[in-house]
Design an enzyme around this catalytic site. Structure first.
Site, short mmCIF file in Angstrom:
data_model
loop_
_atom_site.label_atom_id
_atom_site.label_comp_id
_atom_site.label_asym_id
_atom_site.label_seq_id
_atom_site.Cartn_x
_atom_site.Cartn_y
_atom_site.Cartn_z
N CYS A 11 3.68 -5.31 -21.65
CA CYS A 11 4.01 -6.10 -22.62
C CYS A 11 5.08 -6.40 -22.97
O CYS A 11 6.32 -5.69 -22.30
CB CYS A 11 3.68 -5.20 -24.22
SG CYS A 11 2.61 -4.38 -24.35
N ARG A 45 4.24 -10.49 -16.32
CA ARG A 45 4.12 -9.32 -16.76
C ARG A 45 2.63 -8.15 -16.78
O ARG A 45 2.29 -7.66 -16.47
CB ARG A 45 4.85 -8.55 -17.10
CG ARG A 45 6.58 -8.52 -16.94
CD ARG A 45 7.31 -8.12 -18.39
NE ARG A 45 7.33 -7.01 -18.13
CZ ARG A 45 8.42 -5.71 -17.94
NH1 ARG A 45 9.45 -6.30 -17.09
NH2 ARG A 45 8.42 -4.99 -18.17
N TRP A 100 -0.09 -6.50 -24.38
CA TRP A 100 -1.71 -5.78 -23.45
C TRP A 100 -1.74 -4.78 -23.67
O TRP A 100 -1.50 -4.43 -24.50
CB TRP A 100 -0.44 -5.64 -22.47
CG TRP A 100 -1.17 -5.13 -20.69
CD1 TRP A 100 -2.20 -6.84 -20.55
CD2 TRP A 100 -1.99 -4.05 -20.54
NE1 TRP A 100 -2.59 -5.74 -19.57
CE2 TRP A 100 -2.30 -3.63 -19.36
CE3 TRP A 100 -1.11 -3.13 -20.66
CZ2 TRP A 100 -2.48 -3.45 -18.72
CZ3 TRP A 100 -1.61 -1.58 -20.10
CH2 TRP A 100 -2.49 -1.93 -19.26
N ASN A 141 6.59 -2.53 -27.43
CA ASN A 141 6.35 -2.39 -26.65
C ASN A 141 5.75 -0.46 -26.58
O ASN A 141 7.12 0.22 -26.54
CB ASN A 141 6.94 -2.42 -25.57
CG ASN A 141 7.09 -3.74 -25.32
OD1 ASN A 141 6.39 -4.74 -25.50
ND2 ASN A 141 8.12 -4.37 -24.25
N GLY A 142 5.11 0.41 -25.61
CA GLY A 142 4.71 1.74 -25.09
C GLY A 142 3.44 1.61 -26.43
O GLY A 142 2.79 1.30 -27.21
N GLU A 180 -2.26 -0.19 1.99
CA GLU A 180 -1.30 -0.88 1.34
C GLU A 180 -2.80 -2.42 1.35
O GLU A 180 -2.51 -3.51 0.12
CB GLU A 180 -0.17 -1.78 1.66
CG GLU A 180 0.36 -3.04 1.67
CD GLU A 180 0.78 -3.22 -0.60
OE1 GLU A 180 0.69 -1.61 -0.93
OE2 GLU A 180 0.92 -3.93 -0.73
N LYS A 226 -4.04 -4.37 -1.80
CA LYS A 226 -3.34 -6.14 -2.27
C LYS A 226 -4.57 -6.68 -1.71
O LYS A 226 -4.83 -7.35 -3.36
CB LYS A 226 -3.11 -6.58 -1.15
CG LYS A 226 -0.77 -6.31 -0.28
CD LYS A 226 -0.73 -7.06 -1.67
CE LYS A 226 0.48 -6.24 -2.97
NZ LYS A 226 0.78 -5.27 -2.88
N GLU A 229 -6.83 -5.90 -5.58
CA GLU A 229 -6.09 -6.30 -6.61
C GLU A 229 -5.86 -7.50 -6.75
O GLU A 229 -5.96 -8.03 -8.01
CB GLU A 229 -5.06 -5.57 -7.03
CG GLU A 229 -3.64 -5.99 -5.75
CD GLU A 229 -2.29 -5.15 -5.87
OE1 GLU A 229 -2.08 -4.29 -7.30
OE2 GLU A 229 -0.95 -5.23 -5.38
N HIS A 281 -16.16 11.68 9.75
CA HIS A 281 -16.36 12.80 9.11
C HIS A 281 -16.35 12.73 7.94
O HIS A 281 -16.81 12.68 7.08
CB HIS A 281 -14.53 13.78 9.28
CG HIS A 281 -14.49 13.68 10.13
ND1 HIS A 281 -14.15 14.67 11.00
CD2 HIS A 281 -13.22 13.41 11.10
CE1 HIS A 281 -13.94 15.01 12.09
NE2 HIS A 281 -12.94 14.59 12.09
N LYS A 337 2.68 -5.55 -13.90
CA LYS A 337 3.47 -6.27 -13.20
C LYS A 337 4.42 -4.81 -13.71
O LYS A 337 4.62 -4.26 -12.06
CB LYS A 337 4.78 -6.80 -12.96
CG LYS A 337 5.88 -7.21 -12.59
CD LYS A 337 5.65 -7.53 -11.33
CE LYS A 337 6.25 -7.79 -9.88
NZ LYS A 337 5.61 -6.90 -8.99
#
Ligand code: F6R
Length: 605
Positions: A2, A27, A73, A99-100, A482, A486, A489, A505, A600
């Site tokens: 948010c 974001r 959001w 926000n929160g 990583e 990438k 996502e 294994h 973000k």
């Protein structure tokens, strides 16, 4: 996540709020809204959808020189016009953006309903609007009403509140969700991220948790939740609006990948000492004696920051010979960690606001741990909370997926490892080798970027696969993790990363012609082992894309990157995987900069 924007001054607020909200789009959000105060009444507009949708429903004449805006959001309640912020009290006098998460929202809601409140949304934020609306009538002071209302709230918040009866002031508060004040000429701004106000001012003040502020056109004052005044020193942000433009690239992600020769150079600038072959890291706030006293290094961060921390742990063990490991901050904070005085803790964050990482740092500090921050955003909550640290100077990262902050963090770790190593037993010759290797990085990254067309063709070739395996050994393993992160996502292709040594294994059972493997194979002492693994994959008809320093018969395709020192190679091997994920996502028509379901900076638990 948010976003909040607030404005009070001589100009019409709505265009400024819309512009600020646009700057926060990166974001991630699902709805947007704003409220302005005019002639002692509130005018609000809110929509499910984009800021452009909001702009289309705000009339040209939407007068009011004070207002608040929000991108939401969804947490409590689906994305909808009704659930979008701002939320109002029953008399439509108070408007709140938040926000929160208010954890005791259900309990407060029932209490308010018993007293006659009627709610129009499913959000926790509306509870705040009603609470403040009631209290303001008792106190006749917005700042007192907000302060008192927040004292009955459990949870995290960054909020901005306006009162139609007080058209000259905005009250903002922070607890776990960032609020930054922007100081203009006879005007004041507030936002959840400097990106929203950088066009108007670079003079900012960050609120601390438990702090509130009253903003008026001619200034502000700050105070704590128990009404004690606080003194704040503004500081100048060294990013400007240009940093937030896409620079002519189709996507911010590609811009940020392409910037890496410069961003890595900025992380290194002024920090390599060629006389003693050491690193200068002035912000660590530790003398040599203290630096020598640590017997372990524990690194925490979330997502890609955590994977860069794994590269960091490897660098510190190899170069400084101090046992080091990395752990997701989101796990660390919940497991009541044993905090030891001879352990150096390092927290990593691009945004400096990730709630899980911040909470982990706070837990460490509470237990007396010594915490350094490797952070990109100057003055952010995590940077402020740490005892010292290293800023990345990578400039703002706008695309949701992290790229340039990842490489700069790995470079910052190489500097830290060099520093820790050279106050211990690392020889000057090894120090020189690493210093020279670090200096070569920007040019080598440039060289890798020239391979974009080859990588794009490979991305198109592999993008249709239902999933991909990523493998790497020791130094290559965090690179593989990583790379998988990438790809999944931004392209939504399932990608799983495994240590190459672990393949036999278990996951080898997955290998078939349908599941291609990206193998990270540096030319180091483990090369032969890695080539054996490629042979094992090949024998199960698995297709292989190898990223390394040479070609190999077992691989179907090879991306050959320039070689640096073994310890620094992971930084370079990451870059082709970023380009690979980017081009796979473009080929699949994904929303590259704003992948679904992601934000973000994750400022909620
Ligand atoms: C992945 C990504 C996230 C972040 C993570 C931590 O591309 O961007 O995994 O790395 O949310 O964010 P910061 O570094 O801001 O703490």
């Amino acid at each position: 996540m948010c976003g909040i924007v607030a404005y009070v001054g001589p100009k019409d607020a709505a265009p400024i709020l819309l512009e600020g909200l646009q700057r926060l789009e990166y974001r991630g959000y699902d709805s947007a809204g704003l409220a302005v105060v005019n002639s002692r009444s509130l005018k609000t507009r809110k929509v499910k959808g984009r800021v452009a949708d909001l702009a289309s429903v705000v009339p040209a004449r939407f007068k009011g020189t004070l207002g608040i805006g929000h991108t939401r959001w969804a947490t409590h309640g689906v994305p909808s016009d009704v659930n979008a912020h701002p939320h109002l009290d029953i008399e439509e006098r108070i408007a709140v953006v938040h926000n929160g998460i208010i954890e005791n929202a259900d309990e407060l809601r029932s209490r308010l309903e018993t007293d006659g409140a009627v709610f129009s949304s499913e959000t926790d934020t509306e509870v705040l609007a009603h609470l403040i609306g009631r209290t303001v009538k008792e106190t006749d002071s917005l700042e007192e009403a907000v302060r008192k209302a927040l004292n009955s709230v459990v949870g995290t918040y960054g909020i901005a509140v306006v009162d139609a009866q007080r058209p000259g002031e905005i009250v903002v508060a922070r607890n776990g969700s960032p609020i930054v004040l922007g100081i203009g000429e006879k005007e004041m701004f507030a936002a959840s991220d400097v990106a929203a106000l950088i066009r108007y001012t670079r003079q900012v003040v960050h609120l601390e948790d438990g702090e509130l502020a009253v903003l008026k056109a001619d200034g502000f004052h700050t105070f704590t939740s128990d009404a004690r005044e606080t003194a704040k020193e503004p500081f100048t942000v060294d990013w400007d609006a240009g940093h937030y433009d896409n620079g002519g690239y189709e996507h911010y992600l590609l811009k940020e990948i392409s910037e890496q020769p410069d961003t890595v150079a900025r992380t290194l600038r002024g920090r390599i000492d060629d006389r003693f072959h050491i690193a200068h890291l002035g912000g660590l706030n530790m003398d040599a004696r203290e630096t020598r006293s640590f017997r372990r290094v524990k690194i925490i961060g979330c997502g890609s920051a955590y994977y860069s921390g794994q590269i960091g742990a490897q660098l510190i063990e190899e170069l400084a010979r101090i046992p080091a490991d990395a752990e997701p901050a989101s796990e660390f904070r919940y497991r009541s960690p044993v905090v030891e005085p001879d352990t150096l803790y390092v927290a990593i964050s691009q945004s400096g606001e990730t709630y899980d990482t911040l909470a982990a740092v706070q837990e460490l500090k509470r237990k007396g741990g010594r915490v350094l921050g490797i952070v990109n955003t100057v003055g952010s909550a995590i940077a402020r909370e740490c005892d010292g640290g290293v800023y990345l100077h990578a400039g703002p990262e706008v695309s949701v997926a992290s790229t340039k902050a990842f490489t700069s963090t790995a470079v910052a770790f190489a500097l830290l490892a060099l520093h820790l190593g050279r106050v211990r037993d690392m020889s000057p010759a090894d120090g020189r080798r690493i210093c020279e290797g670090l200096r070569r990085l920007p040019e080598q990254i440039k060289e890798i970027l020239t391979m974009e067309e080859q990588i794009r063709a490979l991305a198109i070739k592999y993008a249709e696969a239902p999933g991909m395996m990523f493998v790497g050994r020791v130094r290559g393993y965090p690179v593989a993790r990583e790379g998988a992160q990438k790809l999944k996502e931004i392209s939504y292709v399932h990608a799983e990363a495994y240590p190459a040594s672990e393949l036999k294994h278990g996951p080898l059972a997955l290998i078939s012609a349908d599941l291609p493997t990206v193998a990270v194979v540096p030319d180091d002492e483990l090369l032969d082992k890695n080539l054996t693994t490629l042979g094992e994959i090949r024998a199960r008809h698995g297709r292989i894309l190898m990223v390394g320093h040479r070609t190999a018969d077992a691989a179907d395709d090879c991306v050959v990157v320039p070689k640096n020192e073994n310890e620094l190679d992971p930084i370079l091997l990451t870059i082709p995987l970023q380009l690979f994920a980017y081009h796979a996502a473009v080929a699949l028509g994904r929303d590259v900069d704003k992948p679904r379901n992601l934000a973000k900076s994750v400022t909620v638990e």
